[in-house]
Scaffold this active site. Structure first.
Site, PDB file in Angstrom:
ATOM      1  N   ARG A 195       0.904  -1.288   0.156  1.00 33.35           N
ATOM      2  CA  ARG A 195      -0.033   0.168  -0.140  1.00 33.35           C
ATOM      3  C   ARG A 195       0.984   1.154   0.018  1.00 33.35           C
ATOM      4  O   ARG A 195       1.854   1.345   0.994  1.00 33.35           O
ATOM      5  CB  ARG A 195      -0.971  -0.010   1.317  1.00 33.35           C
ATOM      6  N   GLU A 203     -10.869   4.858  -5.968  1.00 29.78           N
ATOM      7  CA  GLU A 203     -11.241   3.476  -6.204  1.00 29.78           C
ATOM      8  C   GLU A 203     -11.643   3.216  -7.577  1.00 29.78           C
ATOM      9  O   GLU A 203     -11.788   4.073  -8.275  1.00 29.78           O
ATOM     10  CB  GLU A 203     -12.296   2.932  -4.984  1.00 29.78           C
ATOM     11  N   ARG A 237      -1.382  -5.827   4.313  1.00 30.23           N
ATOM     12  CA  ARG A 237      -0.629  -5.155   3.392  1.00 30.23           C
ATOM     13  C   ARG A 237       0.506  -4.312   3.900  1.00 30.23           C
ATOM     14  O   ARG A 237       0.298  -3.445   4.918  1.00 30.23           O
ATOM     15  CB  ARG A 237      -1.371  -3.949   2.470  1.00 30.23           C
TER      16      ARG A 237
END
Length: 305
Positions: A195, A203, A237
């Site tokens: 990330r 998104e 992540r």
């Protein structure tokens, strides 16, 4: 490549040579293969392995126990080493000199430690990368069962037992690893989801979501990456800064107006400055008069608004 280096130096140099060749009279020094003194037992052993490869085109039988690379890759290493050894003037006489030659020769042919392609980019702020296990520190972290599965998979493919090879491939994948095909060579690699620290991109279903993803792909696809990890998020992540050929990826995403400065998690002033610059120029998502913040969009989706 690191496993190969350790094997070539640690294993080959520890095995005594089985034969030596004597040149000249009784007063001359005994020389083994490639002009190496038989008194340098470890170096002579390595020279003999290379000499044997030149004659038979066969790498040492035990090499596959130490590396997961294909037989073709192993042969390529030995071709390069044999050529470098013959061209060295004078040839290595001590284990230290042999070690330097091995490392110098194979490091010229190393690939980037981190590989990424377009399919590994989820959106404008998340990417999946595969880190080669051939070099430290990754090599020391590979579970034994994963390493053995990779070796057995190579053997199964060599014998055209593709059913077994596919089952072993699934075992490797389920353990969080993958087998990459790079320049006709198979490389065992660890999978990491990254990330990008300090930014939040639209998104995929949001306006400019596709543009943000496409831009990240354009920046990193097929490039050599340097990733600095700072944290791990709730989704498993790794949160980090990504540099591509020395360029800070988050900076590019902000300057192109394809990401927000994620102030809730990162207060770095330079990120704020890059976002303000894109806002002022009204580029990317800032061409819209009131772009929706991705964290608000996700919150609304969770609450079914």
């Amino acid at each position: 490549m690191g496993n190969a280096l350790r094997f070539l130096y640690g294993q080959c140099c520890s095995e005594p040579p089985t034969t030596t060749t004597t040149y000249g009279g009784a007063g001359d020094q005994q020389l083994g293969h490639h002009g190496v003194s038989s008194t340098s037992v470890g170096v002579s052993a390595l020279a003999q392995h290379l000499y044997h490869f030149e004659i038979t085109s066969q790498v040492p039988e035990g090499l596959s126990k130490h590396v997961s690379s294909s037989k073709k890759a192993q042969s390529n290493w030995y071709k390069k080493l044999s050529k470098a050894w013959r061209e060295s003037k004078p040839p290595p006489k001590t284990p230290e000199e042999a070690s330097r030659l091995v490392i110098r020769t194979l490091q010229r042919h190393q690939r980037p430690d981190i590989e990424v392609d377009a399919r590994a980019v989820a959106d404008g702020d998340t990417v999946t990368v595969y880190v080669s296990t051939s070099d430290a520190p990754e090599s020391s972290r590979v579970p034994q069962e994963v390493h053995m599965a990779a070796v057995e998979r190579n053997e199964a493919r060599a014998h055209k037992n593709y059913t077994k090879a596919d089952a072993l491939q699934k075992q490797i994948k389920d353990a969080g690893y993958g087998v990459l095909h790079i320049n006709n060579e198979e490389i065992l690699a660890r999978k990491y989801r990254i990330r990008l620290r300090g930014i939040d991109a639209p998104e995929s279903a949001m306006p400019y979501g596709k543009e943000a993803k496409d831009e990240l792909v354009k920046i990193i696809d097929g490039k050599c990456l340097k990733i600095l990890i700072f944290d791990e998020d709730q989704y498993g992540r790794f949160v980090g800064d990504i540099y591509c050929n020395g360029i800070f990826v988050q900076e590019l995403m902000l300057k192109k107006g394809l990401a927000w400065h994620y102030t809730a998690y990162d207060k770095r002033p330079e990120l704020e400055k890059w976002e303000k610059s894109a806002r002022a120029k009204r580029i990317g998502l800032w061409a819209s008069s009131n772009p929706e913040m991705p964290w608000e969009w996700r919150k609304n989706r969770r609450e079914h608004r």
